[in-house]
Design a protein around this motif. Structure first.
Motif, PDB file in Angstrom:
ATOM      1  N   GLN A  17       3.565 -18.771 -15.917  1.00 41.88           N
ATOM      2  CA  GLN A  17       2.192 -18.938 -15.451  1.00 41.88           C
ATOM      3  C   GLN A  17       2.003 -18.336 -14.066  1.00 41.88           C
ATOM      4  N   THR A  18       3.017 -18.414 -13.225  1.00 44.39           N
ATOM      5  CA  THR A  18       2.935 -17.785 -11.907  1.00 44.39           C
ATOM      6  C   THR A  18       2.788 -16.279 -12.054  1.00 44.39           C
ATOM      7  N   ALA A  19       3.558 -15.676 -12.958  1.00 46.48           N
ATOM      8  CA  ALA A  19       3.455 -14.232 -13.185  1.00 46.48           C
ATOM      9  C   ALA A  19       2.055 -13.852 -13.667  1.00 46.48           C
ATOM     10  N   ILE A  20       1.498 -14.638 -14.557  1.00 42.67           N
ATOM     11  CA  ILE A  20       0.147 -14.368 -15.070  1.00 42.67           C
ATOM     12  C   ILE A  20      -0.876 -14.440 -13.944  1.00 42.67           C
ATOM     13  N   GLU A  21      -0.769 -15.460 -13.121  1.00 39.73           N
ATOM     14  CA  GLU A  21      -1.730 -15.641 -12.025  1.00 39.73           C
ATOM     15  C   GLU A  21      -1.599 -14.564 -10.962  1.00 39.73           C
ATOM     16  N   LEU A  22      -0.377 -14.146 -10.658  1.00 43.58           N
ATOM     17  CA  LEU A  22      -0.188 -13.097  -9.658  1.00 43.58           C
ATOM     18  C   LEU A  22      -0.700 -11.754 -10.166  1.00 43.58           C
ATOM     19  N   ALA A  23      -0.544 -11.497 -11.453  1.00 45.88           N
ATOM     20  CA  ALA A  23      -1.083 -10.261 -12.023  1.00 45.88           C
ATOM     21  C   ALA A  23      -2.601 -10.218 -11.876  1.00 45.88           C
ATOM     22  N   ALA A  24      -3.242 -11.353 -12.119  1.00 46.06           N
ATOM     23  CA  ALA A  24      -4.700 -11.417 -11.950  1.00 46.06           C
ATOM     24  C   ALA A  24      -5.081 -11.232 -10.488  1.00 46.06           C
ATOM     25  N   ALA A  51       0.807  -1.214   0.000  1.00 44.54           N
ATOM     26  CA  ALA A  51       0.000   0.000   0.000  1.00 44.54           C
ATOM     27  C   ALA A  51       0.843   1.268   0.000  1.00 44.54           C
ATOM     28  N   ALA A  52       2.162   1.109   0.086  1.00 43.55           N
ATOM     29  CA  ALA A  52       3.047   2.270   0.217  1.00 43.55           C
ATOM     30  C   ALA A  52       3.482   2.834  -1.119  1.00 43.55           C
ATOM     31  N   GLY A  53       2.972   2.285  -2.219  1.00 54.46           N
ATOM     32  CA  GLY A  53       3.336   2.645  -3.583  1.00 54.46           C
ATOM     33  C   GLY A  53       3.580   4.117  -3.800  1.00 54.46           C
ATOM     34  N   PRO A  54       3.538   4.588  -5.034  1.00 49.08           N
ATOM     35  CA  PRO A  54       2.816   4.049  -6.197  1.00 49.08           C
ATOM     36  C   PRO A  54       3.507   2.908  -6.957  1.00 49.08           C
ATOM     37  N   VAL A  55       4.791   2.644  -6.659  1.00 52.13           N
ATOM     38  CA  VAL A  55       5.473   1.519  -7.296  1.00 52.13           C
ATOM     39  C   VAL A  55       5.967   0.590  -6.207  1.00 52.13           C
ATOM     40  N   VAL A  56       5.653  -0.690  -6.351  1.00 57.09           N
ATOM     41  CA  VAL A  56       6.065  -1.707  -5.388  1.00 57.09           C
ATOM     42  C   VAL A  56       7.005  -2.670  -6.090  1.00 57.09           C
ATOM     43  N   LEU A  57       8.218  -2.792  -5.588  1.00 59.57           N
ATOM     44  CA  LEU A  57       9.191  -3.740  -6.138  1.00 59.57           C
ATOM     45  C   LEU A  57       9.178  -5.015  -5.313  1.00 59.57           C
ATOM     46  N   VAL A  58       9.183  -6.146  -5.983  1.00 51.48           N
ATOM     47  CA  VAL A  58       9.234  -7.446  -5.312  1.00 51.48           C
ATOM     48  C   VAL A  58      10.434  -8.213  -5.846  1.00 51.48           C
ATOM     49  N   SER A  59      11.239  -8.771  -4.946  1.00 50.77           N
ATOM     50  CA  SER A  59      12.365  -9.614  -5.347  1.00 50.77           C
ATOM     51  C   SER A  59      12.461 -10.765  -4.361  1.00 50.77           C
ATOM     52  N   LEU A  60      11.978 -11.929  -4.786  1.00 51.87           N
ATOM     53  CA  LEU A  60      11.927 -13.100  -3.913  1.00 51.87           C
ATOM     54  C   LEU A  60      12.544 -14.304  -4.619  1.00 51.87           C
ATOM     55  N   ALA A  61      12.798 -15.364  -3.846  1.00 51.57           N
ATOM     56  CA  ALA A  61      13.630 -16.463  -4.325  1.00 51.57           C
ATOM     57  C   ALA A  61      12.941 -17.373  -5.334  1.00 51.57           C
ATOM     58  N   ASP A  62      11.638 -17.605  -5.172  1.00 48.85           N
ATOM     59  CA  ASP A  62      10.994 -18.596  -6.032  1.00 48.85           C
ATOM     60  C   ASP A  62       9.492 -18.391  -6.066  1.00 48.85           C
ATOM     61  N   ASP A  63       8.811 -19.251  -6.805  1.00 50.21           N
ATOM     62  CA  ASP A  63       7.364 -19.141  -6.982  1.00 50.21           C
ATOM     63  C   ASP A  63       6.616 -19.246  -5.660  1.00 50.21           C
ATOM     64  N   ALA A  64       7.018 -20.192  -4.819  1.00 42.39           N
ATOM     65  CA  ALA A  64       6.320 -20.393  -3.552  1.00 42.39           C
ATOM     66  C   ALA A  64       6.442 -19.164  -2.660  1.00 42.39           C
ATOM     67  N   ALA A  65       7.613 -18.563  -2.611  1.00 43.73           N
ATOM     68  CA  ALA A  65       7.811 -17.369  -1.796  1.00 43.73           C
ATOM     69  C   ALA A  65       6.951 -16.221  -2.316  1.00 43.73           C
ATOM     70  N   CYS A  66       6.853 -16.098  -3.640  1.00 39.39           N
ATOM     71  CA  CYS A  66       6.024 -15.046  -4.215  1.00 39.39           C
ATOM     72  C   CYS A  66       4.558 -15.238  -3.863  1.00 39.39           C
ATOM     73  N   ARG A  67       4.073 -16.446  -4.045  1.00 40.56           N
ATOM     74  CA  ARG A  67       2.666 -16.698  -3.739  1.00 40.56           C
ATOM     75  C   ARG A  67       2.365 -16.404  -2.270  1.00 40.56           C
ATOM     76  N   ALA A  68       3.264 -16.794  -1.390  1.00 36.58           N
ATOM     77  CA  ALA A  68       3.053 -16.561   0.044  1.00 36.58           C
ATOM     78  C   ALA A  68       3.027 -15.072   0.368  1.00 36.58           C
ATOM     79  N   ALA A  69       3.847 -14.289  -0.328  1.00 38.74           N
ATOM     80  CA  ALA A  69       3.909 -12.857  -0.061  1.00 38.74           C
ATOM     81  C   ALA A  69       2.715 -12.105  -0.647  1.00 38.74           C
ATOM     82  N   TYR A  70       2.180 -12.591  -1.762  1.00 38.37           N
ATOM     83  CA  TYR A  70       1.072 -11.906  -2.430  1.00 38.37           C
ATOM     84  C   TYR A  70      -0.292 -12.256  -1.844  1.00 38.37           C
ATOM     85  N   GLU A  71      -0.469 -13.499  -1.445  1.00 36.80           N
ATOM     86  CA  GLU A  71      -1.804 -14.001  -1.123  1.00 36.80           C
ATOM     87  C   GLU A  71      -2.254 -13.648   0.289  1.00 36.80           C
TER      88      GLU A  71
END
Length: 281
Positions: free
Chosen positions: A90-97, A46-66
């Motif tokens: 496919q992970t990128a597509i799903e996280l964008a949605a 919520a601190a945007g307007p731009v949020v940078l994410v840099s994580l190790a793998d798909d599982a870490a990304c999903r955990a941080a987004y969901e």
């Protein structure tokens, strides 16, 4: 990588709000750079307007987004999440949605090519997938970190391009390791051999910036862990199978990395492939 990005942004006068799954790490980076620490991924989103994410793998990304405390819930209208993680398309597509549906924000897959020293110089290469207008919104931040920004297509295209680039990088790493050990085993001094490589037609950017790691492996810091190389190669081979693209060299590289990780080198830099080969009889 995230710590280096924070330092680069702060040195350019950009306000940064940090969140990390390990709070102590966020606190250390904040103390060193003057950034502020968020209490949750949602607060950081919520601190945007731009949020940078840099994580190790798909599982870490999903955990941080969901979830209710995730990045997606915090990223509201007018916020663009630029994800620099190396993940499956496919992970990128799903996280964008998920970002769009949860908070009304937008997301780009913006993986990068370059190591920590490249971040520090602001010379990353960004491969962006998503809406061109959202990329324009994120450019003021990305321009601080990057020398080149390529808009390569829709959601998932950035992630695809990063895997293609890393397939090449990991092949170079394997080939350089084998060639260096060949020269050493044949009686040529390591530094002399590397000097020749660096001055030859093969002496491109990868050979140049990995020089310290290959010549003085006990002194150089870890820039890209070997176990993460294995993760990348798994994603690359999965994408290749889906696309019907034959990648016999990637298969060989994956086997070599698995052997080196099994030998206890998973936490070492990717250049440790040379050490693994050097120690084999």
């Amino acid at each position: 990588m995230g710590a280096a990005m924070t330092a680069r942004l702060r040195s350019a006068g950009v306000e940064v709000v940090l969140w990390n799954r390990t709070p102590e790490r966020a606190a250390r980076v904040a103390a060193a750079t003057g950034a502020r620490v968020a209490q949750s991924a949602r607060e950081a989103g919520a601190a945007g307007p731009v949020v940078l994410v840099s994580l190790a793998d798909d599982a870490a990304c999903r955990a941080a987004y969901e979830g209710p405390d995730g990045v997606a819930a915090g990223a509201g209208p007018g916020t663009v999440v630029a994800d620099a993680s190396t993940v499956a398309p496919q992970t990128a597509i799903e996280l964008a949605a998920l970002v769009r549906e949860s908070g009304g924000g937008a997301m780009l897959d913006t993986p990068v090519s370059g190591s920590v020293p490249v971040v520090e110089r602001g010379e990353l290469t960004v491969m962006a997938g998503g809406d061109a207008g959202d990329l324009d919104h994120a450019r003021p931040v990305l321009d601080v970190l990057a020398k080149q920004i390529f808009h390569v297509g829709d959601h998932g295209a950035g992630a695809t391009m990063k895997l293609a680039v890393n397939a090449l990088v990991h092949s170079l790493n394997q080939a350089l390791s084998e060639a260096l050990v060949l020269a050493e085993r044949s009686g040529v001094d390591r530094a002399t051999a590397y000097e020749v490589f660096a001055g030859s037609v093969a002496g491109g950017p990868f050979v140049q910036y990995k020089r310290a790691a290959f010549e003085r492996p006990d002194e150089a810091p870890v820039a890209f862990r070997l176990d993460l190389v294995g993760k990348d190669l798994d994603l690359i081979l999965d994408l290749a199978a889906r696309a019907g693209a034959p990648m016999p060299q990637a298969v060989t590289n994956r086997r070599a990395v698995a052997d080196a990780v099994a030998a206890g080198l998973g936490d070492e830099d990717m250049s440790a492939i040379a050490r693994f080969l050097r120690d084999r009889t």
